[in-house]
Scaffold this active site. Structure first.
Site, PDB file in Angstrom:
ATOM      1  CD  GLU A 127      69.885 -61.085  62.464  1.00  0.00           C
ATOM      2  OE1 GLU A 127      69.598 -60.030  62.414  1.00  0.00           O
ATOM      3  OE2 GLU A 127      69.676 -61.550  63.447  1.00  0.00           O
ATOM      4  CG  HIS A 159      66.452 -61.653  69.139  1.00  0.00           C
ATOM      5  ND1 HIS A 159      66.204 -62.886  68.635  1.00  0.00           N
ATOM      6  CD2 HIS A 159      67.323 -61.241  68.314  1.00  0.00           C
ATOM      7  CE1 HIS A 159      66.523 -63.051  67.440  1.00  0.00           C
ATOM      8  NE2 HIS A 159      67.441 -61.984  67.222  1.00  0.00           N
TER       9      HIS A 159
END
Ligand code: MN
Length: 266
Positions: free
Chosen positions: A105, A126
């Protein structure tokens, strides 16, 4: 003629910067050394403060080349070392012939850093307190002065709207196109929620991006508690702007505490 020669010299020096390993650049330039060392420390702080877990990452723009940035190879934040730091271009390609495994990512970083000259450090994580906002569409808004940078509320990135042709993705920002789409969702703000995934945030410095990640997550917890109790009074846009100007002058104070905590644990 002189201009042409000068242009050529600038090009040559730029390509030399790109060709030197991160380690060599650190030896040649104190600003690069400081940025990379602060980046490593920031990885440890983000983990210690629960802004990332075994996953998540932070980048910093190369202080001597605005078109590249530094980011760890694919390891968990608390174990990142100086030797793990890689250099990337604004399409997320690794530079200097570095073939180590990079974060899938990294395009979150390249997408935002390419679009936002006012941002020099990007964080992705997250953290569970922010997740419900992306899931429900409830706007994450500043409930106190510490997170006033959230302004009028964090936008939500919906990957289904940009994934073609199949809207059922693996949820990962795994291409330059997805990184660019995420950056567009962030717009001119400093924090974006990613539905069913997490968040991305950024600032002009590593210290400020870490500050924003930590306090946005605290805001998410406080807002959720307050919403259970009744009608929430959010900071007005005027209060948020005034509070941000005041509080973000003081970020050196918590940074010192967070740094000492992780250094004492080593
Ligand atoms: Mn992720």
């Amino acid at each position: 003629m002189m201009r042409k020669i000068l242009g050529l010299l600038i090009l040559l020096s730029a390509s030399c910067v790109g060709a030197a390993s991160v380690q060599e650049q650190m030896e040649q330039n104190p600003a690069v050394k400081a940025a990379v060392e602060e980046l490593v420390l920031a990885n440890h702080i983000l983990y210690d403060q629960n802004a990332v877990d075994g996953y998540g990452h932070i980048s910093v723009r190369n202080p001597v080349n605005p078109n590249t940035f530094f980011l760890s190879r694919s390891v968990s934040p608390p174990v990142v070392k100086v030797e793990d730091i890689m250099e990337f271009d604004m399409n997320g390609n690794a530079l200097n012939g570095d073939t180590r495994v990079a974060y899938g990512e990294r395009f979150i970083h390249s997408g935002i850093l390419k679009d936002r000259p006012d941002i020099n450090s990007v964080i992705h994580g997250h953290a569970s307190p922010v997740l419900p906002y992306g899931l429900t569409g409830t706007t994450l808004k500043p409930v106190y002065h510490m997170s006033s940078f959230l302004g009028e509320g964090a936008p939500i990135f919906e990957i289904r709207n940009v994934a073609h042709p199949n809207p059922d993705t693996d949820m990962f920002i795994s291409s330059p196109d997805l990184g660019n789409a995420l950056s567009k969702s962030m717009g001119l703000q400093y924090f974006v929620l990613m539905r069913g995934h997490g968040y991305a945030t950024g600032a002009d410095s590593i210290k400020k991006s870490v500050f924003r990640a930590i306090y946005a997550i605290q805001n998410a917890s406080i807002q959720a508690e307050a919403m259970k109790m009744g009608q929430v009074q959010y900071l007005t846009p005027g209060e948020a702007a005034a509070a941000q100007a005041t509080i973000e002058k003081t970020i050196g104070r918590p940074w010192q505490l967070w740094s000492e905590r992780v250094k004492n644990k080593q």
